[in-house]
Scaffold this motif. Structure first.
Motif, PDB file in Angstrom:
ATOM      1  N   ILE A 170       1.150  -1.220   0.186  1.00 47.94           N
ATOM      2  CA  ILE A 170       0.103  -0.301  -0.318  1.00 47.94           C
ATOM      3  C   ILE A 170       0.885   1.219  -0.171  1.00 47.94           C
ATOM      4  CG2 ILE A 170      -2.037  -0.904   1.263  1.00 47.94           C
ATOM      5  CD1 ILE A 170      -1.185   0.606   3.724  1.00 47.94           C
ATOM      6  N   SER A 171       0.233   2.544  -0.388  1.00 53.71           N
ATOM      7  CA  SER A 171       1.118   3.788  -0.643  1.00 53.71           C
ATOM      8  C   SER A 171       0.107   4.817  -0.597  1.00 53.71           C
ATOM      9  CB  SER A 171       1.969   3.940  -1.912  1.00 53.71           C
ATOM     10  OG  SER A 171       0.994   4.163  -2.997  1.00 53.71           O
ATOM     11  N   ALA A 172       1.237   5.565   0.273  1.00 55.93           N
ATOM     12  CA  ALA A 172       0.221   7.344   0.501  1.00 55.93           C
ATOM     13  C   ALA A 172      -0.400   7.856  -0.525  1.00 55.93           C
ATOM     14  CB  ALA A 172       0.908   8.233   0.418  1.00 55.93           C
ATOM     15  N   ARG A 173      -0.966   7.116  -1.119  1.00 55.60           N
ATOM     16  CA  ARG A 173      -1.848   7.248  -2.693  1.00 55.60           C
ATOM     17  C   ARG A 173      -3.167   7.574  -2.178  1.00 55.60           C
ATOM     18  NH1 ARG A 173      -3.955   2.714  -4.339  1.00 55.60           N
ATOM     19  NH2 ARG A 173      -2.905   1.133  -4.082  1.00 55.60           N
ATOM     20  N   LEU A 174      -3.343   6.233  -1.382  1.00 53.82           N
ATOM     21  CA  LEU A 174      -4.336   6.059  -0.944  1.00 53.82           C
ATOM     22  C   LEU A 174      -5.238   6.910   0.137  1.00 53.82           C
ATOM     23  CD1 LEU A 174      -3.725   2.225  -0.292  1.00 53.82           C
ATOM     24  CD2 LEU A 174      -5.386   3.477  -2.585  1.00 53.82           C
ATOM     25  N   TRP A 175      -4.623   7.961   0.857  1.00 54.29           N
ATOM     26  CA  TRP A 175      -4.455   9.122   1.670  1.00 54.29           C
ATOM     27  C   TRP A 175      -4.306   9.962   1.583  1.00 54.29           C
ATOM     28  CZ3 TRP A 175      -1.760   4.863   3.632  1.00 54.29           C
ATOM     29  CH2 TRP A 175      -0.081   5.089   3.624  1.00 54.29           C
ATOM     30  N   GLN A 176      -4.406  10.512  -0.359  1.00 59.72           N
ATOM     31  CA  GLN A 176      -3.893  11.461  -1.276  1.00 59.72           C
ATOM     32  C   GLN A 176      -5.165  12.990  -0.997  1.00 59.72           C
ATOM     33  OE1 GLN A 176      -2.612  10.421  -4.726  1.00 59.72           O
ATOM     34  NE2 GLN A 176      -4.611  10.037  -5.623  1.00 59.72           N
ATOM     35  N   SER A 177      -4.713  14.108  -1.046  1.00 60.83           N
ATOM     36  CA  SER A 177      -6.120  15.178  -1.667  1.00 60.83           C
ATOM     37  C   SER A 177      -5.900  14.931  -2.697  1.00 60.83           C
ATOM     38  CB  SER A 177      -5.636  16.225  -0.958  1.00 60.83           C
ATOM     39  OG  SER A 177      -4.286  16.372  -1.567  1.00 60.83           O
ATOM     40  N   GLY A 178      -5.108  14.226  -3.513  1.00 64.59           N
ATOM     41  CA  GLY A 178      -5.677  14.588  -5.047  1.00 64.59           C
ATOM     42  C   GLY A 178      -6.280  15.733  -5.621  1.00 64.59           C
TER      43      GLY A 178
END
Length: 494
Positions: free
Chosen positions: A218-226
């Protein structure tokens, strides 16, 4: 000063050039291609809506609500609903028989099992008993969860289109299988704002499972602000006694020197913002200031020495072990107690393609008592009604075995057609059992709940109308639930 008097401006993109010259066509193109907050939707008339926090896009919630915080436990890999919550006693008579085609109905399979010569049914090896007044059937591997059945809302009819981890977990976290969108926590931060200026609005922690046989990446893309402003991305807390690196002053740097340094840096950033008008410059300023304030708030947060022993005992023997699920669960309570709006915790190793009998007890032991302890602790602190707790994975598992099969051990492949999640507190209707699957836990036969329906319901519990909550980006009013119809499941709301 003209555009050409400023050498920095010559380095700007074509898009910025049109905006700076004031050409109406360029300005219109810029507005449609860059991130910009949508106009605030008018609040519904009638009723006293709830005030939001500092920096919120919504001045008030769309609906009155008591729910202010969310703690979301994501079980990475997809927990087996068949071995935890979706009791199928008839399957004992189908042991090692092939899954009927009338049940599968030609539905797609992953490449991990599509080549199998047969699909032998693997009944759960675990015993189930009915719990609470609601009568929910819960597996023996979750003895503590069983004690709080009437506090939980069980959704046994979750479903998704994603059959592999990458799109499925992205879908569950952001509402879209394509990466780059804001996650649920970022939307909550954007819409509802901050309740504590000394801690982030959105925090993520990755708990370390005791069994690490098959850990998913898993990576920080899952908790990003987009496409939302960067300040709404999660701040990651490490699984260590020092949860955030590099916020403390190095040796020889006093608080006064640090403050003077930041003041100077902020002035430079303000000048830069005046020249380029890049919203991320404001985000950078805010992040520096937050890091400065966290120098005093984070050590107090991480210090569990003042927690009474009876509270520590609620979470189990691993509560003082940094990085354990129990430790993150207690930390989550301490975060919401201090006003953190959204806490996301990931727990890995739920991808049971094989050796489910050997790994499932370890997984459940990690999370069972800490989840129960958290609910009791929130009640003790008077935070249960204002905190929504969510537990679940990105999809479920198949009734048929992947690989070898025995009465005591087997594996299960990914199954997006039906899986189980639960919620508690935060205005949810405890003791509710919603949705049904067929005898094979393969297809939903009553009250299906799509991922977007779950998101719409979570937003509703937070007082937000999912249809009126958007952000203008690339010419569209973007929403967490996307453009397809999303339904608030009112039966899950108290």
């Amino acid at each position: 000063m003209t555009l050409f008097d400023n050498p920095r401006a010559l380095e700007l993109t074509r898009r910025h050039f049109f905006a700076s010259t004031g050409v109406s066509l360029g300005a219109m193109a810029l507005a449609s291609l860059t991130g910009r907050a949508a106009e605030r939707a008018p609040m519904p008339k009638g009723g006293a809506n709830t005030e939001t926090g500092v920096g919120a896009a919504l001045p008030q919630t769309h609906f009155p609500t008591k729910c202010k915080n969310v703690i979301y436990f994501h079980m990475v890999g997809g927990p087996s609903q068949l071995d935890l919550y979706d009791y199928k006693p008839k399957m004992q008579d189908f042991y090692d028989k092939d899954l009927p085609e009338s049940v599968r109905k030609g539905q797609r399979l992953t490449t991990m099992t599509s080549g199998q010569a047969r699909f032998p049914i693997a009944p759960s090896k675990y015993k189930f008993t009915q719990q609470g007044k609601c009568g929910m059937w819960i597996s023996e591997v979750l003895p503590h969860t069983s004690k709080m059945a009437d506090d939980l809302v069980f959704i046994r009819s979750m479903h998704t289109e994603a059959i592999n981890h990458e799109p499925a977990i992205t879908h569950m976290q952001t509402g879209n299988m394509v990466t780059g969108r804001p996650c649920l926590g970022a939307w909550a931060s954007y819409g509802l704002g901050s309740l504590n200026q000394n801690l982030p609005t959105f925090v993520v922690m990755v708990a370390k499972p005791s069994n690490q046989e098959q850990v998913q990446a898993i990576s920080a893309r899952l908790w990003q602000s987009g496409y939302l402003p960067g300040e709404h991305a999660a701040v990651s807390f490490r699984a260590a006694n020092d949860p955030i690196l590099f916020i403390n002053n190095p040796p020889g740097v006093s608080p006064e020197v640090r403050r003077a340094t930041l003041d100077g840096l902020n002035k430079l950033n303000e000048l830069n913002h005046g020249l380029l008008n890049d919203p991320e410059t404001k985000t950078r300023i805010a992040q520096y200031e937050m890091a400065y304030r966290m120098q005093s708030s984070v050590p107090d947060l991480a210090d569990l020495s003042k927690e009474p022993q009876n509270v520590l005992d609620l979470y189990g023997p691993d509560v003082k072990k940094s990085g354990s699920f129990a430790h993150t669960a207690l930390t989550a309570r301490r975060l919401v107690e201090r006003g953190v709006r959204f806490v996301q915790v990931y727990h890995n190793n739920w991808d049971h393609h094989g050796n489910l009998g050997g790994r499932m007890p370890d997984q459940c032991k990690d999370v069972d008592q800490p989840c129960w302890g958290l609910i009791q602790d929130l009640k003790r602190q008077g935070l249960f009604d204002s905190t929504l707790v969510i537990w679940g994975g990105e999809f479920g598992r198949t009734i048929y075995s992947q690989g070898g099969l025995s009465k005591t051990n087997y594996g299960r492949d990914h199954h997006p057609r039906c899986f189980t999640m639960w919620m508690a507190g935060g205005g949810s209707k405890g003791g509710t059992i919603y949705g049904e699957t067929d005898d094979f836990s393969y297809n939903i036969v009553k009250n299906p709940v799509h991922v977007r329906d779950l998101h719409a319901t979570i937003l509703r519990l937070l007082g937000i109308d999912h249809d009126k909550f958007s952000y203008r980006y690339q010419g569209l009013d973007q929403k967490l639930v996307g453009v397809e119809k999303a339904n608030v499941i009112k039966a899950l709301i108290a």
